[in-house]
Write an enzyme that holds these catalytic residues in place. Sequence first.
Site, PDB file in Angstrom:
ATOM      1  N   ASP A 111       0.820  -1.214   0.000  1.00 40.81           N
ATOM      2  CA  ASP A 111       0.000   0.000   0.000  1.00 40.81           C
ATOM      3  C   ASP A 111       0.853   1.263   0.000  1.00 40.81           C
ATOM      4  O   ASP A 111       0.401   2.312  -0.457  1.00 40.81           O
ATOM      5  CB  ASP A 111      -0.903   0.053   1.253  1.00 40.81           C
ATOM      6  CG  ASP A 111      -1.861  -1.126   1.337  1.00 40.81           C
ATOM      7  OD1 ASP A 111      -1.823  -1.985   0.448  1.00 40.81           O
ATOM      8  OD2 ASP A 111      -2.633  -1.174   2.314  1.00 40.81           O
ATOM      9  N   ASP A 199      -2.639   5.606  -3.068  1.00 41.56           N
ATOM     10  CA  ASP A 199      -1.997   4.517  -2.343  1.00 41.56           C
ATOM     11  C   ASP A 199      -1.213   3.714  -3.383  1.00 41.56           C
ATOM     12  O   ASP A 199      -1.666   3.565  -4.530  1.00 41.56           O
ATOM     13  CB  ASP A 199      -3.037   3.599  -1.684  1.00 41.56           C
ATOM     14  CG  ASP A 199      -3.565   4.147  -0.350  1.00 41.56           C
ATOM     15  OD1 ASP A 199      -3.305   5.329  -0.038  1.00 41.56           O
ATOM     16  OD2 ASP A 199      -4.233   3.375   0.369  1.00 41.56           O
ATOM     17  N   HIS A 248      -7.677  -0.062  -3.751  1.00 39.10           N
ATOM     18  CA  HIS A 248      -6.585  -0.938  -4.163  1.00 39.10           C
ATOM     19  C   HIS A 248      -7.026  -1.878  -5.293  1.00 39.10           C
ATOM     20  O   HIS A 248      -8.028  -2.558  -5.191  1.00 39.10           O
ATOM     21  CB  HIS A 248      -6.012  -1.740  -2.987  1.00 39.10           C
ATOM     22  CG  HIS A 248      -5.553  -0.830  -1.885  1.00 39.10           C
ATOM     23  ND1 HIS A 248      -5.312  -1.269  -0.625  1.00 39.10           N
ATOM     24  CD2 HIS A 248      -5.289   0.507  -1.875  1.00 39.10           C
ATOM     25  CE1 HIS A 248      -4.928  -0.252   0.138  1.00 39.10           C
ATOM     26  NE2 HIS A 248      -4.907   0.841  -0.614  1.00 39.10           N
ATOM     27  N   ASP A 250      -5.591  -4.593  -6.352  1.00 41.34           N
ATOM     28  CA  ASP A 250      -5.062  -5.963  -6.389  1.00 41.34           C
ATOM     29  C   ASP A 250      -5.989  -7.067  -5.864  1.00 41.34           C
ATOM     30  O   ASP A 250      -5.559  -8.208  -5.704  1.00 41.34           O
ATOM     31  CB  ASP A 250      -3.669  -6.031  -5.749  1.00 41.34           C
ATOM     32  CG  ASP A 250      -3.607  -5.452  -4.352  1.00 41.34           C
ATOM     33  OD1 ASP A 250      -4.624  -4.965  -3.848  1.00 41.34           O
ATOM     34  OD2 ASP A 250      -2.495  -5.483  -3.762  1.00 41.34           O
ATOM     35  N   CYS A 354      -0.787  -7.786  -1.169  1.00 38.93           N
ATOM     36  CA  CYS A 354      -0.766  -6.641  -0.236  1.00 38.93           C
ATOM     37  C   CYS A 354       0.396  -6.742   0.750  1.00 38.93           C
ATOM     38  O   CYS A 354       0.990  -5.730   1.124  1.00 38.93           O
ATOM     39  CB  CYS A 354      -2.038  -6.612   0.611  1.00 38.93           C
ATOM     40  SG  CYS A 354      -3.575  -6.623  -0.292  1.00 38.93           S
TER      41      CYS A 354
END
Length: 372
Positions: A111, A199, A248, A250, A354
């Site tokens: 992150d 981020d 995010h 991912d 992550c």
Amino acid sequence: MSKQNKTIVNSWNEWDPLKHVIVGVADGTHIPPAEPALDAKVPEDSDMKGDWGPRSEESIFKANEQLDNFVKILENRGIKVDRPTPIDFSQKVVTPDFETGSMFGSMPPRDVILTVGNQMLEATMSYRCRWFEYLCYRPLIKKYSNKDQNMVHEAAPKPRLTDLDYRKDYLSEKIGVEKRLKWTAEKYFVTTEEEPLFDAADVLRFGKDLVVQHGFTTNLKGIDWLRRHFKDHNVHAVNFPGDPYPIHIDATFSPLRPGLIINNPDRRLPEDQRKFFEKNDWEIIDAARPAHNSPPPLCYSSVWLSMNVLVLDPKTVCVEASETNQIEQLDKLGFEVVPIPFRDAYPFGGGLHCATADVFREGKCENYFNFS
Ligand code: DAV
């Protein structure tokens, strides 16, 4: 007398053979108090609403066991692993512009740190509780920078994170999923365009091209900042309607090897944005559905951490061990799947992608997209 230089930092994409990586640690992780951007992400029916303070010793122990086991598996495959240095996350975060009751943790390095080639860039972040999280990575970055003359350490402008950064509409207790889906489809996110915000986990690296999710944690000014900063790259903004809590990229869009991406079937890339990939012979397929109906207790993330995989090389992928559907899909696609038990670490900030940040992958900057 000149000392021989050693290349420590080099990583241009998400799939080239991984040789050196940072894996997070769970020590001292806190559930931070309410604040605008974080509130918008915590699902309305979550067991975490209204709760804050240190996570239990037992949950930290279990998360660290799985993180340490993941480290051993990577090391046994010849991958060098470094760990961040947690700070005292019970401290308040105070700047001239805001104050919040505690910090967060140092489990998800992805992150915070964006590695592009020889550069490690500290993201602005968009949660107040994560404003100082980069400090956990400074000891490692200092070491890399001392050893590797070509390594470039950068930090994006620290944001002010005043109330002007957040849309008041998102502060309401009960918005409801239907309204959230409408807002996110209209790209009406919790963060405003007051100042650049991003981020690092909203960015995917495809050599010369960087694909960035516009959502709760990254705004258009953040994407524009990345475009101006990475002058030799093509920076593409994407968004995923269908996600009521878009943070995010991912657990939504995961490239596995050149030409292949798995996309969350509940959060498909819009047709007009797919064209760019398809024109360039990239196949986007639906990811397998998660094996679980709900995330573990006190977890920010959705069940789609199933597709938050870590690619070790274009033939080998780490997948959470209980995600049988995802394992089967990758197996059928011809990958060697390395199962990693990791659900006890999920509540600390995410899955296997992550929990890591690249330091070194083999290979150089290549162009995977010829047509824009
Ligand atoms: O699906 O909750 C999680 C991403 C964590 N880095 C999700 C996104």
